[in-house]
Design a protein around this motif. Structure first.
Motif, PDB file in Angstrom:
ATOM      1  N   TYR A 254       0.927  -0.954   0.023  1.00 15.83           N
ATOM      2  CA  TYR A 254       0.087   0.266  -0.048  1.00 15.83           C
ATOM      3  C   TYR A 254       0.730   1.292   0.034  1.00 15.83           C
ATOM      4  O   TYR A 254       0.774   2.175  -0.871  1.00 15.83           O
ATOM      5  CB  TYR A 254      -0.937   0.116   1.484  1.00 15.83           C
ATOM      6  CG  TYR A 254      -1.890  -1.088   1.285  1.00 15.83           C
ATOM      7  CD1 TYR A 254      -2.508  -1.509   0.051  1.00 15.83           C
ATOM      8  CD2 TYR A 254      -2.642  -1.750   2.432  1.00 15.83           C
ATOM      9  CE1 TYR A 254      -3.625  -2.389   0.035  1.00 15.83           C
ATOM     10  CE2 TYR A 254      -3.264  -2.598   2.343  1.00 15.83           C
ATOM     11  CZ  TYR A 254      -3.927  -2.941   1.293  1.00 15.83           C
ATOM     12  OH  TYR A 254      -4.992  -3.859   1.132  1.00 15.83           O
TER      13      TYR A 254
ATOM     14  N   ARG B  59       2.691   1.947  -3.406  1.00 14.49           N
ATOM     15  CA  ARG B  59       1.415   2.326  -4.168  1.00 14.49           C
ATOM     16  C   ARG B  59       1.271   3.729  -3.992  1.00 14.49           C
ATOM     17  O   ARG B  59       1.215   4.556  -4.909  1.00 14.49           O
ATOM     18  CB  ARG B  59       0.181   1.604  -4.248  1.00 14.49           C
ATOM     19  CG  ARG B  59      -0.907   1.915  -5.215  1.00 14.49           C
ATOM     20  CD  ARG B  59      -0.360   1.348  -6.518  1.00 14.49           C
ATOM     21  NE  ARG B  59      -1.456   1.401  -7.452  1.00 14.49           N
ATOM     22  CZ  ARG B  59      -1.486   0.757  -8.616  1.00 14.49           C
ATOM     23  NH1 ARG B  59      -0.219   0.342  -9.091  1.00 14.49           N
ATOM     24  NH2 ARG B  59      -2.248   0.850  -9.633  1.00 14.49           N
TER      25      ARG B  59
ATOM     26  N   MET C 221      -7.056   3.098  -6.982  1.00 14.76           N
ATOM     27  CA  MET C 221      -6.687   2.964  -5.430  1.00 14.76           C
ATOM     28  C   MET C 221      -7.382   2.013  -4.647  1.00 14.76           C
ATOM     29  O   MET C 221      -7.265   1.275  -3.980  1.00 14.76           O
ATOM     30  CB  MET C 221      -6.229   4.363  -4.959  1.00 14.76           C
ATOM     31  CG  MET C 221      -5.390   4.199  -3.765  1.00 14.76           C
ATOM     32  SD  MET C 221      -3.754   3.453  -3.932  1.00 14.76           S
ATOM     33  CE  MET C 221      -3.449   2.864  -2.293  1.00 14.76           C
TER      34      MET C 221
ATOM     35  N   LEU D 275      -6.942  -1.823  -2.988  1.00 13.84           N
ATOM     36  CA  LEU D 275      -6.866  -2.201  -1.746  1.00 13.84           C
ATOM     37  C   LEU D 275      -7.196  -3.783  -1.577  1.00 13.84           C
ATOM     38  O   LEU D 275      -6.763  -4.329  -0.502  1.00 13.84           O
ATOM     39  CB  LEU D 275      -8.077  -1.568  -0.775  1.00 13.84           C
ATOM     40  CG  LEU D 275      -7.684  -0.144  -0.860  1.00 13.84           C
ATOM     41  CD1 LEU D 275      -8.832   0.725  -0.192  1.00 13.84           C
ATOM     42  CD2 LEU D 275      -6.724   0.599   0.003  1.00 13.84           C
TER      43      LEU D 275
END
Length: 678
Positions: free
Chosen positions: A414, A417, A492, A496
């Motif tokens: 995460y 990213r 995005m 997840l």
């Protein structure tokens, strides 16, 4: 080489000759041109008053534009003579009551704002007074004509002729529904210009009354809105850019110095038979900012052993070209194009001509009307490549270590990213937030704080990737600040789930593929529900049916991850299947290749699905609005269109990846999509 200059000189000469000699206008037959032009500048009320003053005499067209006719009226008709004198006195009184700060503007107002009084000057025949009228003819010719469609005058020529240009568009939802402008005497500026403008019946009041009665406000911009670029926000944004450029320059010069110094020392060591000195080590600053490495990286291509997915570059480039084409057409609609009624039936005008072929009914326009599939292509590529990237990192963990260290690599994925996306995304947002309102110049700039206001309210929603979730009928400005970032936000939000799917895949490959299938099925179920609950349709640009139950296809579907995620996770599934095949084949030391016949079958199936999705809907619009697809057809297309596009891309990717090239033959499609220029 001087032909343009000669042509322009000829045009100017013809214009001068057509107007005649102003100093001898009494004796010149072209004085009728001035009279005729004056009549075209009269308002309907002034024309009626003029007619009444002639005591209902029948005046032919030829006599109407003959100055002698009105001289006779002036000398023999007391009512007409009194009208001209009264009009002159009335306009003097009106201009005097404006409390203008400039005496020159007051004098100009007395001529400019009552064209009927010009007739008095013309019939009296004083050459000096007639010459004074000529600038006012020019001012009116540089502004918009009465009821002229999308006429905004000529601001440059208005200024060139010492006039004050006033831009007066009719605005709705921030866009001009009608362009318009007036050119005033140059002595009237600021508040004086606005006062004179608002008292002018021909150019302004008649036009403004029409739109005010429709509830559409008219702006009055008589001087360009100055830029407000010395505020902290714009200064910081510009300073960051300048700092970055300086860092690149410093790092590049530093590296160049070190390399030249190294080469010089190496040459000296060779001459004196000394061992070669070590190459200079570049510190983190130089490595990050020097233009030499940046340019080298930009021009570099993948090595031979890593070209298996080069065809994805072509898909990316052509998808981006498709996005640009679709948005280019959308610009004409959203920005208030002058030919808007010809683009879509009933768009920009309530009437629909069944015999007219609108632009939206052209076959080639299917590429614009269904350009949203280009965005789905990017979602597919994002899911496909993000899966490949994370799995490549997980392969570095031996055995079950990837499962045991999930508490470490999941948050890091995460973070990676976010760090990849957020800095440039927020700097771009800062440009729109603090600079975009200040970039444009001229009279047609209607605001210097539009995007500043939007971004002041929503910047943190962009920062935390959830602005798209706020889009609704009550939050109409949720995407007003950098609205195009809805794609990044959707991406995005879908990302997840990806690390957890890969975690399941690391534990058991079948479980991982099934986990990726779950959001695809959920998305299709949601799209089916929306299709029948809201009556969402195939063609968003030219919808065949109005949504029911308060549905909004943009806010409820287009910008939301739960209706877009099928394509993304089909990309994830495609990569997981490819990984499974490759690892199994590698363990058995076998190369998996498709037979030639199967390859062609897959490519034909993929192309057939894509062409059907883009071109079949032409049947929906070619005979519109009389004949459209049925509601059920629209609902089914909406529900399954995007998932089908993802399946088509997955089939094509699988076929191109595993095509057998062992006999030396190459795929024309793969070669085209893999060109180095991409």
């Amino acid at each position: 080489s001087n032909s343009p200059v000669i042509a322009m000189s000829a045009v100017v000469t013809l214009l001068v000759l057509s107007l005649g000699s102003f100093n001898s206008i009494d004796a010149h037959p072209d004085q009728s041109l001035l009279l005729q032009k004056a009549f075209t500048l009269l308002t309907p009320n002034q024309t009626a008053v003029l007619h009444n003053s002639t005591q209902d005499q029948c005046i032919s067209i030829n006599d109407m534009y003959n100055i002698q006719t009105w001289k006779d009226q002036y000398n023999t008709n007391p009512l007409f003579a009194q009208l001209l004198h009264d009009e002159r006195q009335m306009v003097q009184l009106e201009c005097g009551e404006m409390n203008l700060t400039s005496n020159e503007c007051l004098q100009d107002c007395e001529y400019y704002n009552n064209v009927l009084s010009w007739i008095l000057v013309l019939v009296q025949g004083n050459a000096t007074e007639i010459a004074k009228l000529m600038p006012y003819y020019t001012y009116y010719s540089m502004g918009a004509a009465l009821f002229s469609y999308y006429d905004a005058g000529n601001p440059d020529m208005c200024s060139y002729n010492a006039g004050t240009y006033c831009y007066t568009p009719a605005m709705a939802n921030g866009f001009p529904v009608q362009q318009h402008a007036c050119c005033l005497p140059g002595s009237c500026v600021g508040e004086d210009a606005l006062k004179v403008l608002h008292s002018n019946d021909f150019c302004y009041n008649t036009y403004a009354d029409i739109f005010n009665n429709l509830g559409i406000p008219v702006l009055d911009i008589c001087e360009p809105i100055p830029r407000d670029i010395d505020q902290p926000g714009p200064v910081i944004v510009i300073s960051v850019f300048v700092l970055f450029v300086l860092l690149v320059i410093i790092a590049s010069l530093w590296k160049q110095y070190l390399m030249e110094d190294y080469q010089k020392r190496s040459a000296m060591n060779i001459n004196i038979m000394q061992p070669q000195s070590a190459a200079p080590t570049m510190n983190l600053f130089i490595s990050s900012f020097n233009i030499q490495d940046i340019w080298k990286s930009f021009r570099s291509t993948r090595p031979e052993g890593k070209t298996q997915y080069n065809f994805l570059d072509g898909i990316r480039v052509w998808s981006m070209s498709w996005v640009i084409f679709g948005h280019s057409f959308m610009f004409f609609i959203t920005a208030g194009a002058s030919n808007l009624p010809t683009l879509l039936p009933g768009f920009g005008t309530p009437s629909v001509d069944p015999d007219y072929k609108y632009v939206v009914q052209e076959f080639y326009m299917m590429f614009a009307e269904y350009a949203f599939y280009s965005v789905d292509s990017f979602f597919f590529l994002s899911g496909f490549l993000a899966t490949f990237s994370i799995w490549r990192q997980l392969k570095k963990y031996p055995g079950k270590k990837a499962l045991n260290l999930c508490y470490l690599w999941v948050p890091l994925s995460y973070l990676s990213r976010i760090l990849r996306i957020m800095p440039m995304m927020m700097y771009t947002t800062a440009i729109q937030w603090q600079l975009s309102d200040q970039l444009s110049g001229g009279y047609h700039v209607t605001s210097r704080d539009t995007y500043t206001g939007y971004c002041n309210a929503d910047w943190y929603k962009i920062l935390f990737f959830y602005a798209n979730l706020q889009a609704s009928d009550t939050e109409t400005e949720a995407l007003a600040c950098m609205g195009h970032l809805w794609y990044i936000q959707c991406d995005m939000q879908m990302f997840l789930l990806l690390p957890w799917i890969l975690l399941a895949f690391a534990a058991n490959k079948v479980y991982g593929i099934c986990a990726a299938l779950v959001p695809v099925i959920v998305c299709i179920i949601i799209r089916l529900y929306y299709a029948f609950h809201y009556d969402f349709v195939a063609n968003q640009l030219y919808p065949a049916y109005i949504p029911k139950n308060g549905g909004n296809q943009n806010n409820d579907s287009y910008f939301q991850p739960w209706t877009r995620m099928s394509v993304y996770f089909i990309g994830v599934m495609a990569m997981l299947i490819i990984i499974t095949i490759d690892e199994k084949m590698d363990s058995n030391n076998i190369a998996f290749k498709l037979k030639r016949s199967i390859y062609f079958m897959l490519m034909i199936a993929s192309g057939f699905i894509m062409c059907c999705l883009v071109f079949w809907p032409y049947e929906d619009v070619k005979d519109a609005p009389e004949k459209r697809w049925s509601l059920a057809s629209n609902q089914i297309y909406y529900a399954f269109g995007r998932p089908a596009w993802g399946v088509a891309l997955a089939i094509m990717t699988f076929a191109l990846k595993y095509r057998d090239n062992s006999n030396g033959s190459k795929s024309m499609i793969k070669s085209f999509l893999s060109l180095e220029i991409y």
